[in-house]
Design a protein around this motif. Structure first.
Motif, mmCIF file in Angstrom:
data_model
loop_
_atom_site.group_PDB
_atom_site.id
_atom_site.type_symbol
_atom_site.label_atom_id
_atom_site.label_comp_id
_atom_site.label_asym_id
_atom_site.label_seq_id
_atom_site.Cartn_x
_atom_site.Cartn_y
_atom_site.Cartn_z
ATOM 1 N N ASP A 403 0.820 -1.214 0.000
ATOM 2 C CA ASP A 403 0.000 0.000 0.000
ATOM 3 C C ASP A 403 0.853 1.263 0.000
ATOM 4 O O ASP A 403 0.409 2.337 0.419
ATOM 5 C CB ASP A 403 -0.911 0.020 1.233
ATOM 6 N N SER A 404 2.068 1.177 -0.484
ATOM 7 C CA SER A 404 2.961 2.334 -0.467
ATOM 8 C C SER A 404 2.486 3.387 -1.457
ATOM 9 O O SER A 404 1.896 3.081 -2.505
ATOM 10 C CB SER A 404 4.389 1.903 -0.812
ATOM 11 N N ASP A 405 2.747 4.636 -1.108
ATOM 12 C CA ASP A 405 2.457 5.749 -2.001
ATOM 13 C C ASP A 405 3.640 6.702 -1.986
ATOM 14 O O ASP A 405 4.718 6.385 -1.481
ATOM 15 C CB ASP A 405 1.151 6.449 -1.602
ATOM 16 N N ILE A 406 3.445 7.901 -2.525
ATOM 17 C CA ILE A 406 4.550 8.864 -2.608
ATOM 18 C C ILE A 406 4.923 9.409 -1.241
ATOM 19 O O ILE A 406 5.994 10.011 -1.084
ATOM 20 C CB ILE A 406 4.180 10.019 -3.561
ATOM 21 N N TYR A 407 4.057 9.218 -0.255
ATOM 22 C CA TYR A 407 4.314 9.790 1.062
ATOM 23 C C TYR A 407 4.996 8.802 2.014
ATOM 24 O O TYR A 407 5.815 9.180 2.836
ATOM 25 C CB TYR A 407 2.999 10.269 1.688
ATOM 26 N N LYS A 408 4.654 7.526 1.909
ATOM 27 C CA LYS A 408 5.227 6.556 2.847
ATOM 28 C C LYS A 408 5.147 5.156 2.248
ATOM 29 O O LYS A 408 4.383 4.891 1.319
ATOM 30 C CB LYS A 408 4.469 6.587 4.173
ATOM 31 N N LYS A 409 5.958 4.269 2.828
ATOM 32 C CA LYS A 409 5.921 2.863 2.475
ATOM 33 C C LYS A 409 5.035 2.134 3.471
ATOM 34 O O LYS A 409 5.181 2.306 4.677
ATOM 35 C CB LYS A 409 7.325 2.266 2.480
ATOM 36 N N ALA A 410 4.146 1.330 2.964
ATOM 37 C CA ALA A 410 3.211 0.626 3.841
ATOM 38 C C ALA A 410 2.734 -0.646 3.164
ATOM 39 O O ALA A 410 2.734 -0.762 1.932
ATOM 40 C CB ALA A 410 2.017 1.517 4.193
ATOM 41 N N VAL A 411 2.341 -1.601 4.003
ATOM 42 C CA VAL A 411 1.746 -2.847 3.530
ATOM 43 C C VAL A 411 0.442 -3.054 4.278
ATOM 44 O O VAL A 411 0.260 -2.574 5.408
ATOM 45 C CB VAL A 411 2.685 -4.053 3.749
ATOM 46 N N GLY A 412 -0.479 -3.774 3.656
ATOM 47 C CA GLY A 412 -1.770 -4.044 4.276
ATOM 48 C C GLY A 412 -2.374 -5.314 3.721
ATOM 49 O O GLY A 412 -1.873 -5.897 2.750
ATOM 50 N N TRP A 413 -3.462 -5.744 4.337
ATOM 51 C CA TRP A 413 -4.123 -6.975 3.945
ATOM 52 C C TRP A 413 -5.423 -6.657 3.209
ATOM 53 O O TRP A 413 -6.173 -5.752 3.578
ATOM 54 C CB TRP A 413 -4.421 -7.828 5.174
ATOM 55 N N THR A 414 -5.681 -7.450 2.168
ATOM 56 C CA THR A 414 -6.896 -7.283 1.380
ATOM 57 C C THR A 414 -7.431 -8.649 0.974
ATOM 58 O O THR A 414 -6.673 -9.628 0.903
ATOM 59 C CB THR A 414 -6.624 -6.427 0.133
ATOM 60 N N CYS A 415 -8.734 -8.715 0.699
ATOM 61 C CA CYS A 415 -9.369 -9.973 0.315
ATOM 62 C C CYS A 415 -9.041 -10.288 -1.148
ATOM 63 O O CYS A 415 -9.236 -9.452 -2.039
ATOM 64 C CB CYS A 415 -10.877 -9.881 0.513
ATOM 65 N N ASP A 416 -8.562 -11.514 -1.383
ATOM 66 C CA ASP A 416 -8.142 -11.912 -2.721
ATOM 67 C C ASP A 416 -9.103 -12.909 -3.359
ATOM 68 O O ASP A 416 -9.223 -12.951 -4.585
ATOM 69 C CB ASP A 416 -6.740 -12.521 -2.649
#
Length: 756
Positions: A403-416
């Motif tokens: 879930d990273s964007d131009i502001y920060k690096k991030a990870v998250g969980w989503t339904c696949d």
């Protein structure tokens, strides 16, 4: 094999039994008085199961260890079996007992009984007059009673059924759990479900002090004989030591007991700690090695309100994944059938803070209750995967995304992916050992899915009730899938042939696979208790059976991998070589298996330390302790003189003490400890030479004369080595003492280092 009850938060208690008195009936409570040395008071059961009596038992004088004590005299009838409902007052002049709406007082000198009754009418004023506990003033004729409505009554003039009086104190909003007077009787202590200790000074409504936020319901209150300390025990298996000024001094915390264990038993892959429900809304991490609680993780993150009528948020599911990097939890609250509040949280382990941090929160991940969740923990798995199953007829696959964007690096969980099977309720789910297959049970049907494409591969139908448990085999038995039905059928399917391999009639309540072997432990419920069966899926015949491991129902079980594998040669114990099995009963007693009794586990050094710690620190103690130390040193010197090799005691070496006593997860790296550990094993330079002990040397020479040729060769090798290292042409000739020291080193067995 012996079954031991473990994990209570208290270690190394040694009791010495001097005499045993056999009364001949079941005892529910025991009371002793200082002025009555030849008798004790007990609560016994009459013919009816719910009718108890207070009786006096005379203890006959005898030198034998087991004595028959048959002389009983009844004191009070129709009493409560709880020790909190019986109290002796004014140095044993009378005894007071409460039950339901009755207070009974027996006077020993007069041998008379007075009884007082409170109103039991169902109107609001008298609806909760029931007695809950009683205590007596140590010096005055005053009885304090606690009640279900939270009131405290102070009774006086109770020797007359017509002239008695009582006054009321009221602060608790719920029932009073326990009462205790101070040593002088100047203050009264009370506690209940509010987790607050209340001190009523001079037994006045206005003069009261509070010690709040003790963490759990106060069940018992005790006062030290000197009066400088108070002690409270709590419903969560905790003891709090409190100073006279109402300041908490120390906390002794055992395994926290919750109202119910929904999450089951889990092992944290990082700390090897046992994880389960703890305080309301928390997960507790408990070290089985040190028998201590490590910490509590607040999952719900809301203030807990102790109210029996309030519907609380419950922590129902939890699972570790990805080598302890992720933790998934499920919490729910349902006030009505159509008002379900469901929330799933995923926590990421933070190496800087050394704890779990909330990463993803999913509101209403399913439309109905979540029945199971599991991670894919395969070693070759490229991405993190979580699967949840629900009564809404679906199972969902959750993957970790960037879930990273131009502001920060991030990870998250989503339904696949969302899967279902003919709208049946999904009840269980689990991954195979390599992570290639996912098994999901839909009521009576087991479905097998490909974890890469999420295609349905095959189904197994067992018309013997809903599937209660599912698990794959491991290692050489990874081709098998096991399932347990509600009707008591244990099934084993072969995934290669897609057919039923074998089945048996067994009312299995707990089924746990050993992560380090092919063994599977199954606990079945019988009419007399719980039975343990250990087997391999490839062989329907059990490897080990133990009947009636406990009388109550077993709810959960878990295998805990050993840091150092055992080497049991007996076939009955080999299933415990790589892992230790723990299980939790309905009363929340944590039990495990051991081949040694608690007395055998205590080393002689530990027993001596326990005995020395029990001695009071008086001037006589210092004299006695010094004398005992001198005796021990003399014995130690004599023993060492008779030994061929003299080495320092391991318990006196700081490096070894650090390795043995410090938990593994907080130790520094092995490279840091290596030099200190090796140096501690070296002999001191002050070792006495053989010339100072000619007698010992002669004895050694006589014993070793037969090995002269071998020793000469060894000396030559040492000399050659010295030549090479020093680059000298002259061969260094070893002295006799040095040769003897080298001979001694050759005979020392250092194999014990491998067990550290």
């Amino acid at each position: 094999m012996k079954l031991l009850q473990g994990v209570d938060g208290i270690n190394n208690i040694v009791l010495f039994i001097f005499q045993t008195f056999r009364v001949g009936c079941e005892l529910h409570a025991l009371f002793t008085l200082s002025h009555a040395e030849d008798s004790v008071f007990v609560t016994i059961n009459k013919e009816k199961p719910d009718v108890f009596q207070l009786a006096s038992v005379k203890l006959p004088k005898s030198s034998s260890q087991e004595i028959e004590a048959k002389e009983l005299s009844f004191v009070l009838d129709y009493v409560n079996q709880s020790p909190k409902c019986i109290a002796f007052g004014n140095e044993g002049e009378y005894v007071a007992a409460v039950r339901d709406f009755y207070l009974s007082v027996y006077f020993f000198k007069k041998k008379t009984t007075t009884r007082f009754t409170l109103s039991s009418s169902r109107n609001k004023k008298h609806a909760r007059n029931n007695f809950t506990c009683v205590t007596c003033h140590p010096k005055e004729d005053c009885i304090a009673t606690g009640h279900k409505d939270g009131k405290i009554r102070l009774w006086r003039n109770f020797d007359d059924e017509k002239k008695y009086t009582y006054t009321c104190l009221h602060w608790h909003h719920d029932l009073v759990m326990d009462l205790a007077f101070s040593v002088t009787g100047s203050s009264l202590l009370s506690g209940g479900r509010e987790s607050v200790l209340v001190e009523w000074r001079e037994a006045a409504e206005k003069n009261k002090e509070f010690l709040p936020r003790l963490g759990a319901t106060i069940e018992h209150i005790s006062v030290s004989p000197a009066g400088d300390l108070f002690c409270t025990s709590h419903s969560d298996n905790k003891i709090t030591i409190i100073h006279r000024n109402l300041e908490a001094s120390a906390v002794i915390q055992g395994l926290v007991k919750d109202r119910s264990i929904f999450t089951g038993l889990m092992i944290d892959p990082r700390t090897k700690a046992l994880v389960l429900n703890g305080k309301p809304g928390h997960l507790q991490f408990y070290s089985l090695q040190s028998d201590k609680q490590l910490y509590n993780l607040d999952i719900i993150q809301q203030e807990y309100i102790n109210d029996s009528g309030l519907i609380q948020i419950e922590l129902t599911k939890a699972a570790f994944g990805c080598y302890g990097n992720w933790l998934a939890t499920v919490e729910q609250r349902q006030e009505k059938e159509t008002e379900l509040e469901l929330q799933m949280k995923l926590w990421m382990y933070n190496k800087k803070t050394q704890g779990f941090v909330l990463n993803t929160k999913v509101n209403m991940p399913h439309e109905d209750h979540i029945t199971a969740l599991c991670f894919c923990n395969a070693e070759k798995s490229e991405s993190s995967t979580l699967v949840t199953a629900s009564k809404d007829g679906h199972f969902k696959v959750w993957i970790l995304t960037d879930d990273s964007d131009i502001y920060k690096k991030a990870v998250g969980w989503t339904c696949d992916f969302v899967g279902s099977y003919h709208k049946y309720q999904a009840t269980n789910c689990c991954f195979s050992e390599d992570g290639s297959l996912l098994a999901v049970s839909f009521e009576e049907i087991v479905t097998i899915w490909d974890s890469e494409t999420w295609e349905l591969k095959c189904t197994f139908c067992q018309r013997a009730g809903k599937i209660r448990h599912l698990c794959f085999g491991r290692l050489t038995c990874s081709k098998y899938l096991l399932g347990v039905t509600e009707n008591g059928i244990l099934c084993c399917w072969n995934l290669l042939s897609c057919a039923l391999e074998w089945s048996t009639k067994l009312n299995v309540r707990v089924m746990e696979p050993d992560p380090n072997s092919e063994n599977i432990a199954a606990i079945a419920q019988s009419s007399v208790g719980s039975d343990l069966f250990v087997f391999k899926p490839s062989e329907p015949r059990p490897l080990y059976i133990q009947k009636n491991i406990c009388r109550e129902e077993v709810l959960w079980g878990v295998f805990v991998p050993r840091d150092v594998p055992e080497s049991f040669t007996s076939e009955a114990y080999q299933w415990l070589n790589r892992s230790q099995f723990y299980f939790l009963t309905k009363s929340q007693s944590l039990l495990t298996f051991s081949t040694q009794s608690p007395e055998e586990k205590l080393t002689p050094t530990s027993k001596q330390l326990l005995a020395e710690e029990s001695l009071p620190t008086t001037p006589f103690y210092f004299l006695l302790g010094k004398h005992r130390k001198e005796q021990q040193n003399d014995k130690l010197n004599e023993a060492l003189e008779n030994e061929l090799v003299q080495l320092p005691l391991t318990e006196n070496i700081p490096a070894i003490s650090e390795l043995l006593r410090t938990p593994a997860h907080v130790l520094p790296s092995a490279s840091f400890l290596c030099s200190m550990f090796v140096n501690s094993l070296l002999l001191s330079k002050e070792t006495k030479s053989a010339e100072e002990h000619p007698d010992d040397v002669d004895m050694v020479e006589e014993k070793e004369s037969d090995d002269s040729d071998e020793e000469n060769n060894f000396t030559e090798k040492i000399q050659d080595t010295n030549n090479t290292d020093l680059e000298e042409d002259i061969i260094y000739q070893l002295s006799k003492s040095e040769e003897k020291e080298l001979k001694k080193f050759r005979k020392v067995d250092y194999s014990w280092i491998a067990a550290l």
